[in-house]
Design a protein around this motif. Structure first.
Motif, PDB file in Angstrom:
ATOM      1  N   TYR A 464       0.843  -1.214   0.000  1.00  0.00           N
ATOM      2  CA  TYR A 464       0.000   0.000   0.000  1.00  0.00           C
ATOM      3  C   TYR A 464       0.871   1.255   0.000  1.00  0.00           C
ATOM      4  O   TYR A 464       0.617   2.211  -0.749  1.00  0.00           O
ATOM      5  CB  TYR A 464      -0.910  -0.023   1.231  1.00  0.00           C
ATOM      6  CG  TYR A 464      -1.844   1.164   1.307  1.00  0.00           C
ATOM      7  CD1 TYR A 464      -3.110   1.115   0.728  1.00  0.00           C
ATOM      8  CD2 TYR A 464      -1.463   2.332   1.951  1.00  0.00           C
ATOM      9  CE1 TYR A 464      -3.963   2.209   0.790  1.00  0.00           C
ATOM     10  CE2 TYR A 464      -2.303   3.427   2.016  1.00  0.00           C
ATOM     11  CZ  TYR A 464      -3.563   3.361   1.430  1.00  0.00           C
ATOM     12  OH  TYR A 464      -4.398   4.451   1.488  1.00  0.00           O
ATOM     13  N   ILE A 465       1.922   1.276   0.830  1.00  0.00           N
ATOM     14  CA  ILE A 465       2.816   2.445   0.890  1.00  0.00           C
ATOM     15  C   ILE A 465       3.517   2.650  -0.440  1.00  0.00           C
ATOM     16  O   ILE A 465       3.627   3.764  -0.955  1.00  0.00           O
ATOM     17  CB  ILE A 465       3.828   2.265   2.032  1.00  0.00           C
ATOM     18  CG1 ILE A 465       3.118   2.296   3.390  1.00  0.00           C
ATOM     19  CG2 ILE A 465       4.895   3.353   1.984  1.00  0.00           C
ATOM     20  CD1 ILE A 465       4.024   1.979   4.563  1.00  0.00           C
ATOM     21  N   THR A 466       3.993   1.555  -1.025  1.00  0.00           N
ATOM     22  CA  THR A 466       4.712   1.667  -2.303  1.00  0.00           C
ATOM     23  C   THR A 466       3.814   2.197  -3.406  1.00  0.00           C
ATOM     24  O   THR A 466       4.241   2.982  -4.252  1.00  0.00           O
ATOM     25  CB  THR A 466       5.277   0.292  -2.699  1.00  0.00           C
ATOM     26  OG1 THR A 466       6.104  -0.196  -1.646  1.00  0.00           O
ATOM     27  CG2 THR A 466       6.090   0.400  -3.979  1.00  0.00           C
ATOM     28  N   GLN A 467       2.538   1.772  -3.395  1.00  0.00           N
ATOM     29  CA  GLN A 467       1.619   2.181  -4.466  1.00  0.00           C
ATOM     30  C   GLN A 467       1.126   3.611  -4.290  1.00  0.00           C
ATOM     31  O   GLN A 467       1.045   4.363  -5.245  1.00  0.00           O
ATOM     32  CB  GLN A 467       0.436   1.213  -4.509  1.00  0.00           C
ATOM     33  CG  GLN A 467      -0.586   1.542  -5.605  1.00  0.00           C
ATOM     34  CD  GLN A 467      -1.711   0.520  -5.655  1.00  0.00           C
ATOM     35  OE1 GLN A 467      -1.742  -0.405  -4.867  1.00  0.00           O
ATOM     36  NE2 GLN A 467      -2.628   0.695  -6.575  1.00  0.00           N
ATOM     37  N   HIS A 468       0.796   4.000  -3.057  1.00  0.00           N
ATOM     38  CA  HIS A 468       0.173   5.303  -2.830  1.00  0.00           C
ATOM     39  C   HIS A 468       1.165   6.387  -2.405  1.00  0.00           C
ATOM     40  O   HIS A 468       0.851   7.571  -2.512  1.00  0.00           O
ATOM     41  CB  HIS A 468      -0.921   5.180  -1.764  1.00  0.00           C
ATOM     42  CG  HIS A 468      -2.086   4.331  -2.183  1.00  0.00           C
ATOM     43  ND1 HIS A 468      -2.091   2.961  -2.016  1.00  0.00           N
ATOM     44  CD2 HIS A 468      -3.270   4.648  -2.786  1.00  0.00           C
ATOM     45  CE1 HIS A 468      -3.235   2.468  -2.485  1.00  0.00           C
ATOM     46  NE2 HIS A 468      -3.968   3.452  -2.953  1.00  0.00           N
ATOM     47  N   TYR A 469       2.341   5.992  -1.935  1.00  0.00           N
ATOM     48  CA  TYR A 469       3.338   6.977  -1.504  1.00  0.00           C
ATOM     49  C   TYR A 469       4.704   6.575  -2.059  1.00  0.00           C
ATOM     50  O   TYR A 469       5.629   6.229  -1.322  1.00  0.00           O
ATOM     51  CB  TYR A 469       3.401   7.068   0.030  1.00  0.00           C
ATOM     52  CG  TYR A 469       2.093   7.467   0.678  1.00  0.00           C
ATOM     53  CD1 TYR A 469       1.809   8.805   0.921  1.00  0.00           C
ATOM     54  CD2 TYR A 469       1.149   6.515   1.040  1.00  0.00           C
ATOM     55  CE1 TYR A 469       0.609   9.185   1.505  1.00  0.00           C
ATOM     56  CE2 TYR A 469      -0.058   6.885   1.619  1.00  0.00           C
ATOM     57  CZ  TYR A 469      -0.321   8.220   1.848  1.00  0.00           C
ATOM     58  OH  TYR A 469      -1.493   8.603   2.434  1.00  0.00           O
ATOM     59  N   PRO A 470       4.862   6.569  -3.392  1.00  0.00           N
ATOM     60  CA  PRO A 470       6.103   6.048  -3.980  1.00  0.00           C
ATOM     61  C   PRO A 470       7.333   6.879  -3.649  1.00  0.00           C
ATOM     62  O   PRO A 470       8.446   6.371  -3.694  1.00  0.00           O
ATOM     63  CB  PRO A 470       5.800   6.074  -5.489  1.00  0.00           C
ATOM     64  CG  PRO A 470       4.739   7.123  -5.650  1.00  0.00           C
ATOM     65  CD  PRO A 470       3.912   7.047  -4.409  1.00  0.00           C
ATOM     66  N   ASP A 471       7.176   8.166  -3.327  1.00  0.00           N
ATOM     67  CA  ASP A 471       8.331   9.023  -3.054  1.00  0.00           C
ATOM     68  C   ASP A 471       8.604   9.174  -1.561  1.00  0.00           C
ATOM     69  O   ASP A 471       9.413  10.024  -1.159  1.00  0.00           O
ATOM     70  CB  ASP A 471       8.104  10.416  -3.665  1.00  0.00           C
ATOM     71  CG  ASP A 471       7.987  10.356  -5.172  1.00  0.00           C
ATOM     72  OD1 ASP A 471       8.648   9.490  -5.759  1.00  0.00           O
ATOM     73  OD2 ASP A 471       7.246  11.158  -5.762  1.00  0.00           O
ATOM     74  N   ALA A 472       7.935   8.386  -0.720  1.00  0.00           N
ATOM     75  CA  ALA A 472       8.064   8.568   0.722  1.00  0.00           C
ATOM     76  C   ALA A 472       9.270   7.809   1.267  1.00  0.00           C
ATOM     77  O   ALA A 472       9.752   6.842   0.681  1.00  0.00           O
ATOM     78  CB  ALA A 472       6.793   8.102   1.430  1.00  0.00           C
ATOM     79  N   ARG A 473       9.758   8.284   2.425  1.00  0.00           N
ATOM     80  CA  ARG A 473      10.794   7.586   3.187  1.00  0.00           C
ATOM     81  C   ARG A 473      10.156   7.037   4.454  1.00  0.00           C
ATOM     82  O   ARG A 473       9.419   7.746   5.130  1.00  0.00           O
ATOM     83  CB  ARG A 473      11.937   8.538   3.560  1.00  0.00           C
ATOM     84  CG  ARG A 473      12.788   8.975   2.380  1.00  0.00           C
ATOM     85  CD  ARG A 473      13.896   9.907   2.829  1.00  0.00           C
ATOM     86  NE  ARG A 473      13.380  11.206   3.289  1.00  0.00           N
ATOM     87  CZ  ARG A 473      13.785  11.840   4.359  1.00  0.00           C
ATOM     88  NH1 ARG A 473      14.701  11.312   5.137  1.00  0.00           N
ATOM     89  NH2 ARG A 473      13.277  13.011   4.687  1.00  0.00           N
TER      90      ARG A 473
END
Length: 519
Positions: A464-473
């Motif tokens: 879910y994080i990879t799909q919706h927040y691809p630029d996040a750390r």
């Protein structure tokens, strides 16, 4: 962001800055040689500086060290799996389209070179006014490429022929062909950037200004020379990849020949344009370096085996130091990882082999080195002689209070701290055990502490994080106990640039909500 996209972004931004500075400050100046070097530097700098390591201009924001385990359920009946829909990698698509445009322009350049080669084969060598040339048939505009001048002497009156040869000689002597080829390569590499097309046109125009200025400096009549340009502008144009005697922007050439020479004071514009562009370009690169951080790991699939949770044990082994970075008391430790199974509803854990224990030491030291004791004996040899696999444990003692406590046993050797190293071969030897007890270091390995409950993220949460927040750390994972005694939830703390975001997931990795960020 992919490295190739970041490179292209920086390079094209630099071209835009150089183009804006040139057309805003330098284009109308008659310092043609300076303009030539400015434009060449712009192309070379834009191509090279994105690949240089630019340090961050601001200190990076400290991120807390977080230990978390990635737990993924594999085919177990109690844990539902979340299918990950295939997504289009738009970054790869964009790079492919960009590369296709570059390939088209490079193919066009190759075609232009082949056309010039065929034209050379159709011409014949001759000597005109003492200069070697290649003679062409028919009415063609004179041009030069590399060290060769191409023209048809029969279509030029004697005075005009002399002016033509002087003009093309300037192109040959100053190697203007290299400038032309460089602009073609830069255009192919930055074809989608309008600044690349404008800078190419500006550089080609400036080469003609240089040649015209050099011809007029020999004393040739300005008006007669301009009439020759006008008359030959109606002749058949030569190949596009050459320095023409006439070219489509003839009006600009005539206007520049009639422009008064720029005053020396106008040189100050170069001291404004150059440093300003460099400062802005390097500032953007430095800001990007400061904002860069670790990338959130992407889950390969939503179905895998449960990985064991890593817990810390007190013992550690030492990694050998090198001469360039000796071991010091200022050390950061990666403790021995003991794999412990974690019980998850509907899933089982299988422990794997323990990871190797290492100690990574900062080097070189900023102050005096500590004392090293190996098996109770002061060690003065190089630490490279120690085999990390033979070390049972290491204890680092430093600080004023600790040094004072040890000085009664070790004297001044404990002033800068002490590193106690015990080897496997001697850890049970009587004198080593006695020394360790005397120094308050345990004679036997300490018992393993109970397994701590380490926060984790299940595979669906990572997906879910990879799909919706691809630029996040991913900064950390926090366990949120349930108010009614049920299964705990898990809060993932992210950072998108400098904006914090917190997401709440259940124990199976299902997204619940976005919650206010807390440190």
């Amino acid at each position: 962001m992919a490295p190739i996209l970041l490179y292209l972004l920086k390079a094209n931004a630099a071209l835009l800055l150089f183009g804006a500075a040139y057309f805003g400050l330098l284009r109308r100046l008659t310092f043609f040689t300076l303009n030539r070097f400015y434009l060449l530097f712009a192309l070379l700098f834009a191509a090279g500086y994105p690949a240089l390591p630019v340090p961050a201009l601001l200190p990076a924001e400290a991120t807390p060290a977080v230990a978390f385990a990635v737990v993924e359920a594999a085919g177990s009946p109690g844990v539902p799996t979340v299918p990950v829909a295939p997504t289009v990698d738009w970054a790869t698509v964009g790079v492919a389209l960009y590369a296709a445009g570059t390939a088209v322009l490079l193919a066009r350049l190759l075609g232009q070179l082949l056309a010039l080669w065929r034209l050379r084969r159709q011409s014949r060598p001759a000597v005109v006014h003492g200069l070697p040339v290649r003679v062409l048939a028919g009415a063609v505009s004179p041009f030069s490429f590399g060290p060769t001048i191409y023209l048809n002497p029969a279509q030029h009156p004697a005075p005009e022929l002399a002016a033509v040869l002087r003009h093309e000689q300037v192109h040959v002597r100053q190697w203007h062909t290299l400038d032309v080829l460089l602009t073609q390569l830069a255009l192919a590499a930055a074809w989608c950037n309008p600044a690349a097309w404008l800078l190419r046109r500006a550089l080609l125009d400036n080469l003609e200004y240089l040649a015209d200025h050099a011809v007029l400096e020999t004393g040739l009549d300005r008006r007669a020379y301009q009439y020759s340009l006008l008359r030959l502008s109606h002749a058949a144009a030569g190949p596009s990849l050459v320095s023409h005697f006439t070219f489509p922007t003839l009006k600009n050439r005539v206007a520049m020949m009639n422009t008064p020479l720029s005053s020396t004071g106008q040189l100050a514009r170069y001291f404004v344009a150059g440093p300003l562009v460099l400062a802005v370009a390097l500032g953007l690169a430095g800001a990007r370096a400061q904002g860069a951080g670790p990338v959130v790991p992407a889950a390969k699939t939503a179905s895998a085996t449960v990985q064991p949770v890593a817990t810390l044990a007190p013992a550690a082994k030492a990694e050998p130091a090198t001469a360039a970075a000796p071991m010091t008391a200022h050390a950061t430790t990666a403790a021995r990882m003991k794999q412990q199974p974690r019980k998850i509803a509907g899933a089982t854990a299988s422990p794997t082999a323990a990871a190797p224990a290492i100690i990574r030491l900062d080097g070189p030291p900023s102050g005096p080195p500590p004392a090293y004791y190996v098996d109770g004996t002061l060690y003065t040899q190089g630490l490279n002689a120690l085999n990390p696999d033979e070390i049972a444990r290491i204890e680092v003692v430093k600080g004023t209070e600790a040094a004072q406590a040890l000085r009664q046993h070790l004297g001044d050797a404990a002033t800068n701290g002490v590193v106690f190293i015990t080897t496997k071969a001697n850890e049970h030897r009587a004198d080593v055990v006695a020394f360790n007890q005397k120094m308050n270091s345990p004679a036997a390995p300490a018992p393993v502490e109970p397994v701590q409950n380490v926060p984790y993220l299940a595979a669906p949460a990572l997906a879910y994080i990879t799909q919706h927040y691809p630029d996040a750390r991913l900064l950390g994972v926090t366990e949120v106990p349930s108010a009614n005694g049920g299964p705990a939830n898990y809060k993932a703390q992210l950072a998108i640039g400098r904006r914090p975001v917190s997401l709440l997931f259940d124990e199976r990795g299902q997204f619940i909500s976005e919650v206010p960020y807390t440190r």
